[in-house]
Structures are given as structure tokens and as C-alpha cells.
Design a protein around this motif. Structure first.
Motif, PDB file in Angstrom:
ATOM      1  N   GLU A  12      32.145  13.505 -35.170  1.00  0.00           N
ATOM      2  CA  GLU A  12      32.756  14.610 -34.427  1.00  0.00           C
ATOM      3  C   GLU A  12      32.740  14.321 -32.931  1.00  0.00           C
ATOM      4  O   GLU A  12      33.720  14.568 -32.225  1.00  0.00           O
ATOM      5  CB  GLU A  12      32.042  15.935 -34.723  1.00  0.00           C
ATOM      6  N   GLU A  13      31.614  13.790 -32.412  1.00  0.00           N
ATOM      7  CA  GLU A  13      31.527  13.421 -30.995  1.00  0.00           C
ATOM      8  C   GLU A  13      32.512  12.303 -30.666  1.00  0.00           C
ATOM      9  O   GLU A  13      33.178  12.334 -29.631  1.00  0.00           O
ATOM     10  CB  GLU A  13      30.099  12.982 -30.637  1.00  0.00           C
ATOM     11  N   PHE A  14      32.600  11.322 -31.544  1.00  0.00           N
ATOM     12  CA  PHE A  14      33.527  10.218 -31.337  1.00  0.00           C
ATOM     13  C   PHE A  14      34.961  10.719 -31.207  1.00  0.00           C
ATOM     14  O   PHE A  14      35.698  10.317 -30.301  1.00  0.00           O
ATOM     15  CB  PHE A  14      33.426   9.215 -32.495  1.00  0.00           C
ATOM     16  N   LEU A  15      35.377  11.580 -32.127  1.00  0.00           N
ATOM     17  CA  LEU A  15      36.766  12.042 -32.139  1.00  0.00           C
ATOM     18  C   LEU A  15      37.118  12.881 -30.909  1.00  0.00           C
ATOM     19  O   LEU A  15      38.295  13.053 -30.601  1.00  0.00           O
ATOM     20  CB  LEU A  15      37.053  12.827 -33.421  1.00  0.00           C
ATOM     21  N   LYS A  16      36.119  13.365 -30.178  1.00  0.00           N
ATOM     22  CA  LYS A  16      36.357  14.136 -28.943  1.00  0.00           C
ATOM     23  C   LYS A  16      36.371  13.267 -27.690  1.00  0.00           C
ATOM     24  O   LYS A  16      36.707  13.751 -26.612  1.00  0.00           O
ATOM     25  CB  LYS A  16      35.291  15.226 -28.807  1.00  0.00           C
ATOM     26  N   LEU A  17      36.010  11.989 -27.803  1.00  0.00           N
ATOM     27  CA  LEU A  17      36.004  11.117 -26.626  1.00  0.00           C
ATOM     28  C   LEU A  17      37.426  10.947 -26.085  1.00  0.00           C
ATOM     29  O   LEU A  17      38.342  10.644 -26.854  1.00  0.00           O
ATOM     30  CB  LEU A  17      35.421   9.741 -26.977  1.00  0.00           C
ATOM     31  N   PRO A  18      37.613  11.136 -24.763  1.00  0.00           N
ATOM     32  CA  PRO A  18      38.973  11.041 -24.217  1.00  0.00           C
ATOM     33  C   PRO A  18      39.570   9.635 -24.307  1.00  0.00           C
ATOM     34  O   PRO A  18      40.776   9.490 -24.514  1.00  0.00           O
ATOM     35  CB  PRO A  18      38.809  11.467 -22.758  1.00  0.00           C
ATOM     36  N   GLN A  19      38.758   8.601 -24.205  1.00  0.00           N
ATOM     37  CA  GLN A  19      39.309   7.243 -24.168  1.00  0.00           C
ATOM     38  C   GLN A  19      39.841   6.759 -25.513  1.00  0.00           C
ATOM     39  O   GLN A  19      40.597   5.799 -25.559  1.00  0.00           O
ATOM     40  CB  GLN A  19      38.300   6.240 -23.606  1.00  0.00           C
ATOM     41  N   ILE A  20      39.482   7.414 -26.615  1.00  0.00           N
ATOM     42  CA  ILE A  20      39.936   6.884 -27.909  1.00  0.00           C
ATOM     43  C   ILE A  20      41.446   7.026 -28.103  1.00  0.00           C
ATOM     44  O   ILE A  20      42.028   6.311 -28.904  1.00  0.00           O
ATOM     45  CB  ILE A  20      39.173   7.474 -29.124  1.00  0.00           C
ATOM     46  N   GLU A  21      42.084   7.899 -27.387  1.00  0.00           N
ATOM     47  CA  GLU A  21      43.534   8.051 -27.512  1.00  0.00           C
ATOM     48  C   GLU A  21      44.271   7.502 -26.296  1.00  0.00           C
ATOM     49  O   GLU A  21      45.493   7.479 -26.277  1.00  0.00           O
ATOM     50  CB  GLU A  21      43.896   9.524 -27.711  1.00  0.00           C
ATOM     51  N   GLU A  22      43.544   7.054 -25.278  1.00  0.00           N
ATOM     52  CA  GLU A  22      44.179   6.626 -24.033  1.00  0.00           C
ATOM     53  C   GLU A  22      44.356   5.124 -23.915  1.00  0.00           C
ATOM     54  O   GLU A  22      45.030   4.650 -23.014  1.00  0.00           O
ATOM     55  CB  GLU A  22      43.354   7.117 -22.834  1.00  0.00           C
ATOM     56  N   SER A  23      43.713   4.343 -24.744  1.00  0.00           N
ATOM     57  CA  SER A  23      43.768   2.892 -24.582  1.00  0.00           C
ATOM     58  C   SER A  23      43.808   2.230 -25.952  1.00  0.00           C
ATOM     59  O   SER A  23      43.936   2.900 -26.965  1.00  0.00           O
ATOM     60  CB  SER A  23      42.543   2.425 -23.791  1.00  0.00           C
ATOM     61  N   SER A  24      43.677   0.910 -25.945  1.00  0.00           N
ATOM     62  CA  SER A  24      43.686   0.173 -27.204  1.00  0.00           C
ATOM     63  C   SER A  24      42.775   0.857 -28.221  1.00  0.00           C
ATOM     64  O   SER A  24      41.800   1.501 -27.861  1.00  0.00           O
ATOM     65  CB  SER A  24      43.220  -1.262 -26.954  1.00  0.00           C
ATOM     66  N   ALA A  25      43.096   0.686 -29.470  1.00  0.00           N
ATOM     67  CA  ALA A  25      42.452   1.425 -30.554  1.00  0.00           C
ATOM     68  C   ALA A  25      40.928   1.352 -30.531  1.00  0.00           C
ATOM     69  O   ALA A  25      40.344   0.277 -30.466  1.00  0.00           O
ATOM     70  CB  ALA A  25      42.970   0.913 -31.887  1.00  0.00           C
ATOM     71  N   TRP A  26      40.318   2.505 -30.622  1.00  0.00           N
ATOM     72  CA  TRP A  26      38.872   2.622 -30.790  1.00  0.00           C
ATOM     73  C   TRP A  26      38.596   2.981 -32.236  1.00  0.00           C
ATOM     74  O   TRP A  26      39.305   3.792 -32.834  1.00  0.00           O
ATOM     75  CB  TRP A  26      38.314   3.730 -29.887  1.00  0.00           C
ATOM     76  N   GLU A  27      37.549   2.373 -32.788  1.00  0.00           N
ATOM     77  CA  GLU A  27      37.137   2.687 -34.148  1.00  0.00           C
ATOM     78  C   GLU A  27      35.690   3.163 -34.134  1.00  0.00           C
ATOM     79  O   GLU A  27      34.932   2.864 -33.208  1.00  0.00           O
ATOM     80  CB  GLU A  27      37.283   1.451 -35.050  1.00  0.00           C
ATOM     81  N   TYR A  28      35.330   3.884 -35.174  1.00  0.00           N
ATOM     82  CA  TYR A  28      33.978   4.426 -35.306  1.00  0.00           C
ATOM     83  C   TYR A  28      33.386   3.924 -36.615  1.00  0.00           C
ATOM     84  O   TYR A  28      33.925   4.201 -37.688  1.00  0.00           O
ATOM     85  CB  TYR A  28      34.031   5.956 -35.297  1.00  0.00           C
ATOM     86  N   VAL A  29      32.289   3.139 -36.487  1.00  0.00           N
ATOM     87  CA  VAL A  29      31.613   2.590 -37.659  1.00  0.00           C
ATOM     88  C   VAL A  29      30.110   2.701 -37.445  1.00  0.00           C
ATOM     89  O   VAL A  29      29.594   2.250 -36.410  1.00  0.00           O
ATOM     90  CB  VAL A  29      31.998   1.105 -37.885  1.00  0.00           C
ATOM     91  N   ASP A  30      29.407   3.303 -38.379  1.00  0.00           N
ATOM     92  CA  ASP A  30      27.945   3.389 -38.337  1.00  0.00           C
ATOM     93  C   ASP A  30      27.413   3.972 -37.026  1.00  0.00           C
ATOM     94  O   ASP A  30      26.448   3.466 -36.442  1.00  0.00           O
ATOM     95  CB  ASP A  30      27.311   2.015 -38.593  1.00  0.00           C
ATOM     96  N   GLY A  31      28.063   5.010 -36.532  1.00  0.00           N
ATOM     97  CA  GLY A  31      27.580   5.703 -35.347  1.00  0.00           C
ATOM     98  C   GLY A  31      27.977   5.077 -34.027  1.00  0.00           C
ATOM     99  O   GLY A  31      27.613   5.577 -32.967  1.00  0.00           O
TER     100      GLY A  31
END
Length: 187
Positions: A12-31
Motif C-alpha cells: 500500500e505504501e509502495f503504490l502511493k509513492l509519487p515516483q512510481i508513475e513519474e519515471s521508468s517502471a518501478w516494481e515492488y518485490v518482498d517489501g
């Protein structure tokens, strides 16, 4: 080089980070949030051609570039996510929901020199474990496609080896044909 945020986050915290939609793809694995490297020219050409060919050969599925798929405690961004049209949730006006919260039917990754092979394989195996029916990892430096399918050993395809696709997609491709797309004739 792949960037990562070392702070342990909830999804949930990851999906709220502003940079995940602003730049090259961010992924979330194991926290941990990790940024995928920017695609290079060969990756982009292969991605574009695969998107076109898959969409040309199926009415039941669509091939989508860089779609965030959030499911089973991970949020990943395959280079190509192939999804059955009937699995895409729509809103009240019939448009697709912005968040796809399931594994794709077919996940395709195209390696870049900066990527860690085991991270890519780990994401493909995670997809298969949670309902994905097929995974490909293309290696442009080796001219090979590593194919993953549920309850089957991985298969490395090179040259004239026929590539496995979803049954409902009427596409016949060999590894040689895929990597021939990288040969550019000067005009």
C-alpha cells in the motif's frame, strides 16, 4: 543499473509513492521498491513488434506494454502483459479500470544488459504461481527465448525452434524470426 529503495515498505505504501508513475517502471518485490532500467533500442523494437504480432493474431487477447500488474503481494511491470479482454475490469461507462490486480495470462520480459536475470525469472515464476499461463524471457544478446509454462520445465529456444504461445492466439513464431526483427535495412 537498477535503482532500489532500501526502506521496507508495505504494498500500500509502495503504490502511493509519487515516483512510481513519474519515471521508468518501478516494481515492488518482498517489501522493496526497485526501478527497472530504461529500455534500449533493441528492447523497444522487439517489444513493439511482439505487441503488433500478438494483437494481429488474436481477438480474445490484447498485448499491453509496461502494464503494472499488482497481485499476490507484488507489483510488477512486464515489458508485455498479454491479457484476455474478458479479464479486464471496466468501470460504469465501459472503460478499463486503471489498476490491473491480477497476473497476466502471458508475461513477456525482454532482458536489458543492466537487468538481473534472476530477478526477471523470479517475477515470471511468481506470475505462473498465481495464474499466468505462459512466460517468456527474451535475451537479445544470446538470441534466445526462455519459455516458462505451469508444471513444465523451462525451455530455451534458439534458431528455428517454434515458440510456445497461448492456444487461443494463432501465431507461429520461431526465435530466429523474432530476432530477425533487429536487422535494420538502411533506406
Amino acid at each position: 543499473m537498477t535503482a532500489s529503495l532500501t526502506q521496507i515498505l508495505t504494498i500500500e505504501e509502495f503504490l502511493k509513492l509519487p515516483q512510481i508513475e513519474e519515471s521508468s517502471a518501478w516494481e515492488y518485490v518482498d517489501g522493496v521498491a526497485m526501478q527497472k532500467p530504461m529500455p534500449k533500442t533493441r528492447q523497444s523494437i522487439l517489444q513493439k513488434r511482439l505487441l503488433i504480432e500478438i494483437d494481429r493474431h488474436s481477438e480474445l487477447y490484447t498485448a499491453l506494454p509496461e502494464l503494472r500488474c499488482t497481485f499476490a503481494g507484488r507489483s510488477i511491470v512486464p515489458d508485455i502483459a498479454v491479457i484476455a479482454w474478458n479479464r479486464i475490469q471496466t468501470n460504469e461507462v465501459g472503460e478499463p479500470e486503471d489498476n490491473f490486480i491480477a497476473a497476466p495470462d502471458w508475461s513477456i520480459e525482454i532482458l536489458s544488459p543492466e537487468q538481473k536475470v534472476n530477478r526477471v525469472i523470479d517475477n515470471l515464476l511468481h506470475c505462473l504461481k498465481h495464474g499466468c499461463r505462459l512466460g517468456w524471457m527474451l535475451d537479445p544478446d544470446d538470441y534466445s527465448v526462455l519459455i516458462f509454462a505451469p508444471k513444465q520445465e523451462p525451455n530455451v529456444c534458439r534458431g528455428g525452434c517454434q515458440l510456445q504461445v497461448l492456444e487461443e492466439i494463432h501465431l507461429e513464431l520461431t526465435a530466429e524470426q523474432v530476432f530477425a526483427w533487429l536487422k535494420i535495412e538502411k533506406r
